[in-house]
Design an enzyme around this catalytic site. Sequence first.
Site, PDB file in Angstrom:
ATOM      1  N   LYS A  55       0.871  -0.976   0.029  1.00 45.82           N
ATOM      2  CA  LYS A  55       0.252  -0.425   0.428  1.00 45.82           C
ATOM      3  C   LYS A  55       0.600   1.293  -0.208  1.00 45.82           C
ATOM      4  CE  LYS A  55      -3.575  -0.041  -0.232  1.00 45.82           C
ATOM      5  NZ  LYS A  55      -4.837  -0.939  -1.455  1.00 45.82           N
ATOM      6  N   SER A 282      -2.816 -13.203   2.987  1.00 45.47           N
ATOM      7  CA  SER A 282      -3.508 -12.912   1.336  1.00 45.47           C
ATOM      8  C   SER A 282      -2.708 -12.657   0.833  1.00 45.47           C
ATOM      9  CB  SER A 282      -3.555 -11.612   1.469  1.00 45.47           C
ATOM     10  OG  SER A 282      -2.512 -10.741   1.019  1.00 45.47           O
TER      11      SER A 282
HETATM   12  N1  PMP Z   1      -3.338  -7.091   0.827  1.00 49.56           N
HETATM   13  C1  PMP Z   1      -3.071  -7.121   1.879  1.00 49.56           C
HETATM   14  C2  PMP Z   1      -2.261  -7.168   3.096  1.00 49.56           C
HETATM   15  C3  PMP Z   1      -3.554  -5.704   1.532  1.00 49.56           C
HETATM   16  O1  PMP Z   1      -3.852  -4.217   2.344  1.00 49.56           O
HETATM   17  C4  PMP Z   1      -3.749  -5.480   0.829  1.00 49.56           C
HETATM   18  C5  PMP Z   1      -4.854  -3.560   0.187  1.00 49.56           C
HETATM   19  N2  PMP Z   1      -6.190  -3.473   1.383  1.00 49.56           N
HETATM   20  C6  PMP Z   1      -4.420  -6.090  -0.536  1.00 49.56           C
HETATM   21  C7  PMP Z   1      -4.216  -7.325  -0.480  1.00 49.56           C
HETATM   22  C8  PMP Z   1      -5.020  -5.426  -1.705  1.00 49.56           C
HETATM   23  O2  PMP Z   1      -4.820  -4.504  -2.775  1.00 49.56           O
HETATM   24  P1  PMP Z   1      -5.574  -3.429  -3.141  1.00 49.56           P
HETATM   25  O3  PMP Z   1      -5.959  -2.825  -2.549  1.00 49.56           O
HETATM   26  O4  PMP Z   1      -4.601  -3.478  -4.501  1.00 49.56           O
HETATM   27  O5  PMP Z   1      -5.912  -4.502  -4.243  1.00 49.56           O
END
Ligand code: PMP
Length: 351
Positions: A55, A282
């Site tokens: 981020k 994630s």
């Molecule tokens: N994984 C994590 C740990 C995140 O903090 C985020 C952002 N919310 C994402 C994946 C997803 O990324 P994006 O917002 O670019 O879709």
Amino acid sequence: MTHAGLSGHAVHERFKRFSHLIGSTPLLAIHFFFRGSHRTIYAKAEGHNMTGSIKDRMALHILRTAYLNGSIKPGDRIVEATSGNTGIAFAAIGRALGHPVTIYMPDWMSQERALLIQSLGAEIVPVSRDQGGFLGSIRMTEHLARRDHNVFLPSQFSNAANVAAHEETTGPELWLQLESLGVKPDAFVAGVGTGGTVMGVGRCFRRKNPKARIHPLEPAESPTLSTGHKVGHHRIQGISDEFVPAIVKLDQLDAVLKAHDGDSILMAQKLAAGLGLGVGISSGANLLGALMVQNELGPGAVVATVFSDDNKKYLSTDLLREEPVMPGYLSPEVELSDFTACSGVYLHKQG
Ligand code: PMP
């Protein structure tokens, strides 16, 4: 109210301190054995960014763009509704640039997140479920910005600069790193929070190869993208919020993949305990999604993804607990062997 933006030179001077701290992350090649074949999946190690997540790229690019077009001015308060990595990124980068920062945050989020954001000099406004939870907190920030012209709203779910951050940095870096290894990507997979990662890298890859497969991923337990609204609960923090973000264009993407939260936890645990790669939940989900696409395209297909953050923010979550194996999970069949790392590439960055 609009202001003339700072000159390109002034913005460059303000932002150049970040150029060695954000982006240019290493690329990992994860080697493993799965259903009788040796496999490799590539993942950008985004935990190497300044505050430990992908981020930072979005926060930096949104702020730099806002300085150039005059929608933020020195001293403005940065106000964003978020619960995790975005709040940490805006707190750190905002404070580095001398801005006051306020983060509206659901009051049921872990205390370690709130403390981390506070330690970076930001103010936290807790929002209860009765006040509307996450969607309520977005409305509260919009209300505040209408009354106070010294407030800047990054609006990551609808701001095109979020997608541009990945189209201009994550995507080209990944492409160049794969090229340096002598391969071209057949597919890219990313779990969707705001969708900035999947849309931005997707646009970059499709420009270079219109046939590249670009797959968004969501939690099987809470399939917001495929249903259009919030359903159920899941434990893959950072992806699948309560709505489909405005910047996500599903008609420009390939099929939505689904990873189970338990399988993602087991996969992330395996990466940490097996290879010493301490990643967030994630990242486990993204590796599973990449594996699903590889199973479809063939064991030799070049599939890339991102490890969005590291495991340090998850110490009080199920990531550090024993997770039961359920039928249909893929992670138990993944036999990790080792990994190689490719150094980050520095793109020519303006500003
Ligand atoms: N994984 C994590 C740990 C995140 O903090 C985020 C952002 N919310 C994402 C994946 C997803 O990324 P994006 O917002 O670019 O879709």
